[in-house]
Design a protein around this motif. Structure first.
Motif, PDB file in Angstrom:
ATOM      1  N   VAL A 161      -5.784 -12.624 -11.462  1.00  0.00           N
ATOM      2  CA  VAL A 161      -4.792 -11.946 -10.622  1.00  0.00           C
ATOM      3  C   VAL A 161      -5.531 -10.942  -9.739  1.00  0.00           C
ATOM      4  CG1 VAL A 161      -2.913 -12.206 -12.294  1.00  0.00           C
ATOM      5  CG2 VAL A 161      -4.341 -10.150 -12.341  1.00  0.00           C
ATOM      6  N   VAL A 162      -4.910 -10.562  -8.632  1.00  0.00           N
ATOM      7  CA  VAL A 162      -5.495  -9.595  -7.705  1.00  0.00           C
ATOM      8  C   VAL A 162      -4.508  -8.459  -7.468  1.00  0.00           C
ATOM      9  CG1 VAL A 162      -6.122  -9.209  -5.276  1.00  0.00           C
ATOM     10  CG2 VAL A 162      -7.095 -11.141  -6.512  1.00  0.00           C
ATOM     11  N   VAL A 163      -5.023  -7.230  -7.514  1.00  0.00           N
ATOM     12  CA  VAL A 163      -4.250  -6.046  -7.136  1.00  0.00           C
ATOM     13  C   VAL A 163      -4.971  -5.415  -5.946  1.00  0.00           C
ATOM     14  CG1 VAL A 163      -3.302  -3.826  -7.845  1.00  0.00           C
ATOM     15  CG2 VAL A 163      -3.504  -5.687  -9.523  1.00  0.00           C
ATOM     16  N   ASP A 164      -4.334  -5.459  -4.780  1.00  0.00           N
ATOM     17  CA  ASP A 164      -4.917  -4.950  -3.538  1.00  0.00           C
ATOM     18  C   ASP A 164      -4.392  -3.532  -3.296  1.00  0.00           C
ATOM     19  OD1 ASP A 164      -6.548  -5.277  -1.275  1.00  0.00           O
ATOM     20  OD2 ASP A 164      -4.864  -5.949  -0.028  1.00  0.00           O
ATOM     21  N   ILE A 165      -5.303  -2.556  -3.241  1.00  0.00           N
ATOM     22  CA  ILE A 165      -4.898  -1.145  -3.238  1.00  0.00           C
ATOM     23  C   ILE A 165      -5.403  -0.459  -1.966  1.00  0.00           C
ATOM     24  CG2 ILE A 165      -4.836   0.977  -4.588  1.00  0.00           C
ATOM     25  CD1 ILE A 165      -5.899  -0.657  -6.990  1.00  0.00           C
ATOM     26  N   PRO A 166      -4.509  -0.146  -1.020  1.00  0.00           N
ATOM     27  CA  PRO A 166      -4.929   0.559   0.194  1.00  0.00           C
ATOM     28  C   PRO A 166      -5.564   1.913  -0.128  1.00  0.00           C
ATOM     29  CG  PRO A 166      -2.748  -0.387   0.485  1.00  0.00           C
ATOM     30  CD  PRO A 166      -3.092  -0.533  -0.978  1.00  0.00           C
ATOM     31  N   LYS A 167      -6.450   2.346   0.741  1.00  0.00           N
ATOM     32  CA  LYS A 167      -7.209   3.565   0.475  1.00  0.00           C
ATOM     33  C   LYS A 167      -6.309   4.788   0.411  1.00  0.00           C
ATOM     34  CE  LYS A 167     -11.536   5.850   1.740  1.00  0.00           C
ATOM     35  NZ  LYS A 167     -12.728   5.802   2.628  1.00  0.00           N
ATOM     36  N   ASP A 168      -5.262   4.857   1.246  1.00  0.00           N
ATOM     37  CA  ASP A 168      -4.387   6.032   1.193  1.00  0.00           C
ATOM     38  C   ASP A 168      -3.576   6.074  -0.090  1.00  0.00           C
ATOM     39  OD1 ASP A 168      -3.094   3.740   2.237  1.00  0.00           O
ATOM     40  OD2 ASP A 168      -1.453   4.935   3.040  1.00  0.00           O
ATOM     41  N   ILE A 169      -3.312   4.920  -0.689  1.00  0.00           N
ATOM     42  CA  ILE A 169      -2.625   4.885  -1.992  1.00  0.00           C
ATOM     43  C   ILE A 169      -3.533   5.467  -3.070  1.00  0.00           C
ATOM     44  CG2 ILE A 169      -1.617   3.371  -3.747  1.00  0.00           C
ATOM     45  CD1 ILE A 169       0.114   3.613  -1.257  1.00  0.00           C
ATOM     46  N   GLN A 170      -4.818   5.248  -2.946  1.00  0.00           N
ATOM     47  CA  GLN A 170      -5.773   5.795  -3.925  1.00  0.00           C
ATOM     48  C   GLN A 170      -5.848   7.321  -3.837  1.00  0.00           C
ATOM     49  OE1 GLN A 170      -9.607   3.654  -3.655  1.00  0.00           O
ATOM     50  NE2 GLN A 170      -8.481   1.965  -2.677  1.00  0.00           N
ATOM     51  N   PHE A 171      -5.662   7.857  -2.636  1.00  0.00           N
ATOM     52  CA  PHE A 171      -5.690   9.310  -2.453  1.00  0.00           C
ATOM     53  C   PHE A 171      -4.354   9.966  -2.795  1.00  0.00           C
ATOM     54  CE2 PHE A 171      -9.345   8.753   0.639  1.00  0.00           C
ATOM     55  CZ  PHE A 171     -10.235   9.553  -0.069  1.00  0.00           C
ATOM     56  N   ALA A 172      -3.260   9.239  -2.627  1.00  0.00           N
ATOM     57  CA  ALA A 172      -1.925   9.823  -2.805  1.00  0.00           C
ATOM     58  C   ALA A 172      -1.682  10.217  -4.255  1.00  0.00           C
ATOM     59  CB  ALA A 172      -0.864   8.824  -2.344  1.00  0.00           C
ATOM     60  N   THR A 173      -0.791  11.190  -4.458  1.00  0.00           N
ATOM     61  CA  THR A 173      -0.416  11.630  -5.802  1.00  0.00           C
ATOM     62  C   THR A 173       0.911  10.996  -6.191  1.00  0.00           C
ATOM     63  OG1 THR A 173      -1.549  13.739  -5.499  1.00  0.00           O
ATOM     64  CG2 THR A 173       0.114  13.628  -7.235  1.00  0.00           C
ATOM     65  N   GLY A 174       0.963  10.503  -7.411  1.00  0.00           N
ATOM     66  CA  GLY A 174       2.183   9.854  -7.879  1.00  0.00           C
ATOM     67  C   GLY A 174       2.337  10.007  -9.381  1.00  0.00           C
ATOM     68  N   THR A 175       3.291   9.298  -9.921  1.00  0.00           N
ATOM     69  CA  THR A 175       3.618   9.377 -11.341  1.00  0.00           C
ATOM     70  C   THR A 175       3.014   8.188 -12.081  1.00  0.00           C
ATOM     71  OG1 THR A 175       5.681  10.506 -10.856  1.00  0.00           O
ATOM     72  CG2 THR A 175       5.490   9.482 -13.028  1.00  0.00           C
ATOM     73  N   TYR A 176       2.321   8.493 -13.173  1.00  0.00           N
ATOM     74  CA  TYR A 176       1.744   7.437 -14.001  1.00  0.00           C
ATOM     75  C   TYR A 176       2.787   6.927 -14.984  1.00  0.00           C
ATOM     76  CZ  TYR A 176      -1.204   4.862 -17.226  1.00  0.00           C
ATOM     77  OH  TYR A 176      -1.739   3.865 -17.999  1.00  0.00           O
TER      78      TYR A 176
END
Length: 592
Positions: A161-176
């Protein structure tokens, strides 16, 4: 986890999700679009990153890790060329049912579709070569997607499987979102329990057989150790002869008295003849691919067929069967063994005695026989000596693709599952070295040997640098015949011995190449010295490239020629074609 504790950046979420899914090793190569994730890798010690030298190497190393452990392999690559270089191992894992999670970087969401630097449509490109893929658009969904990626990769028929993660998503803060063991209400719910009525019907058919055969594949190994144990129990209870695909080697021990050897294009005479003449065939975790069936309209013409597979799309895809059973191999074998034990009238050995006598007559043909030599190392002999030298050790064998791969399957006896790692469906040259690295990372104290060809090994030779960096004592055992051996064999047999581009004019000095990387280089061209040098190779605690010079023009037999049936095998003593008999190429070299 409190509300404050589960707030983190996307990059932190990636590492947390990997840890929660039991990941201990990642194989990867950094680039701009994944630098936030690499920054988090630097700041933690729970997960070790293995730096490969090419993204293809990352994928094959993750495959080797997965195949040798039964766990999910993980690779991490950047956007654009990082993702496109991952396509080959993704397709390889898809065809061989290897659980793989590939994390790819992507340009920021605001730039997607603008032909930004190192942008590509990763989801579109990898859709045909994965079980599923995702483009993450919301950091709050990232953890849940990664958890789901692991579930899909390892459940049902395993795959990538592949999970494609944009760079701004990596920097953004969210809920785990923590991983839970609750029942997942999703559209992907593979059926694991087989239909009991179909299982009973299969056992009744098996009990009536006079010429039975068990045809097993990689699905037995993928199902886990219990499936392997149950398969062996079924063989013991039934007394049935058993064969296997290339991917299924080790599920039943090569030393077992019911073992017929591998079947298919370069399989044993007894296995292929038994498949052709059987009256009941039980296919367990295999998919009737073309390397096995030969000419479809002549495949096992007089048998009734049972097919056990967790992938419903494999049922009746290539071969029509009489009793299909969809589900997990291990669970179905458990039911099958139980139903067999409960049979009121178990079949007597006399019922299949004539069949076993016929199988022994086929065995007597000794279809893997070859003419040995005191002057030149025969490739078959080299594999046999390597096998004898490795007995008593925990040994993992990987291969590249070609003649050496088939000789390894024929002459190296596998007694346990997950110790044979090879590219079956896609046939990927370059697989063996990175796969060996993955297996060695997973089993640091084991003996890991890549049986290679002189052409294939050069596909991913740069991964020797990875082996050196991480002190991984993998052994590369090259059967060096100075040809693309399988290509040359087909040209010789099918194309008038016109050897178009199958001879390598500019072969490297593999001993010097090993030393250039900081590894140990060894050379042998004398049969009398081979045992001692193999023993020396095994004892070295560093990476080794062993240049084993073998007969230039040895062919791999038996062989089912393209378009032929199982009972039309070409055996070594029947190879009377003029090109085979003379075996002289443009360079004037003669097979000893």
């Amino acid at each position: 986890m409190t509300g404050t504790e589960n707030r983190m950046t996307g990059a932190e979420i990636v590492l947390k999700a990997l840890k929660d899914n039991g990941v201990e090793h990642i194989f990867g190569y950094p680039g701009g679009a994944v630098l936030p994730i690499y920054d988090e890798i630097f700041q933690q010690d729970d997960i070790q990153h293995i730096l490969v030298r090419h993204e293809q190497g990352a994928g094959h190393a993750a495959e080797g890790y997965a195949r040798s452990t039964g766990k999910v392999g993980v690779m991490l690559v950047t956007s654009g060329p990082g993702a496109t270089n991952a396509v080959t191992p993704l397709q390889d894992a898809l065809m061989d049912s290897i659980p793989l999670v590939c994390l790819t970087g992507q340009v920021p969401t605001t730039l997607i579709g603008s032909d930004a630097f190192q942008e590509c449509d990763t989801v579109g490109i990898t859709r045909p070569c994965t079980k599923h893929n995702w483009l993450v658009k919301d950091v709050n969904e990232l953890a849940g997607i990664i958890h789901e990626a692991f579930r899909i990769a390892q459940s049902g028929r395993p795959g990538p499987v592949v999970v494609d993660i944009p760079k701004d998503i990596q920097f953004a803060t969210g809920t785990y979102t923590p991983k839970t063991n609750d029942a997942v209400e999703k559209s992907y719910q593979p059926k694991v329990q087989g239909d009991l009525n179909a299982i009973r019907a299969a056992v009744e058919l098996m009990a009536s057989a006079r010429r039975p055969i068990l045809y097993t594949g990689g699905g037995v190994i993928n199902s886990g150790p219990e499936a392997t144990r149950l398969l062996r129990e079924l063989v013991e209870l039934s007394g049935f002869p058993i064969t296997s695909t290339l991917m299924g080697l080790g599920a039943y021990p090569a030393s077992g008295e019911n073992w017929l050897g591998m079947l298919g294009m370069h399989g044993s005479y007894e296995a292929n003849m038994a498949m052709h003449d059987c009256d009941v065939m039980v296919c367990i975790g295999a998919r009737f691919d073309d390397r096995i069936t030969g000419r479809l309209n002549a495949f096992s013409p007089n048998s009734r067929k049972v097919h056990i597979d967790i992938d419903p799309s494999s049922i009746n895809k290539n071969v029509r069967v009489d009793i299909p059973i969809v589900g997990d191999v291990g669970r179905i074998l458990e039911d099958m063994v139980r139903v067999w034990r409960a049979l009121p009238n178990k079949p007597e050995k006399a019922q299949t005695a004539e069949w076993m006598d016929q199988i022994n007559r086929w065995r007597a043909r000794k279809s893997f026989a070859y003419k040995n030599s005191n002057d030149v190392i025969m490739p078959q002999y080299a594999i046999q000596r390597l096998y004898e030298a490795s007995k008593g050790r925990e040994t993992f064998i990987t291969t590249e693709v070609g003649q050496h791969q088939m000789w390894a399957a024929q002459f190296f006896g596998f007694e346990a599952p997950n110790h044979w790692l090879t590219s079956g469906g896609l046939g990927t040259m370059g697989y063996g070295l990175p796969a060996a690295i993955g297996a060695q990372v997973a089993h640091p104290e084991a003996l890991v040997i890549d049986i290679a060809g002189d052409a294939s090994i050069q596909m991913c030779i740069q991964e020797m640098s990875c082996a050196i960096q991480y002190n991984l004592p993998v052994k590369i055992f090259i059967l060096n015949n100075q040809y693309m051996g399988m290509v040359r064999q087909w040209q010789q047999l099918l194309h008038g011995n016109r050897l178009s581009n199958s001879y390598t004019e500019a072969m490297p000095d593999f001993v010097k190449l090993a030393e250039a990387y900081g590894a140990v280089g060894m050379y042998c061209d004398n049969p009398g010295e081979l045992d001692d040098k193999i023993a020396e190779m095994i004892e070295v605690k560093r990476p080794v490239i062993f240049d084993c010079r073998v007969a230039n023009l040895a062919n791999c037999f038996p062989m089912i020629p393209s378009g032929k049936a199982h009972n039309e095998m070409l055996l070594p003593d029947e190879a009377t074609d003029e090109a085979v008999a003379t075996a002289i190429d443009a360079k004037g070299r003669q097979l000893v």
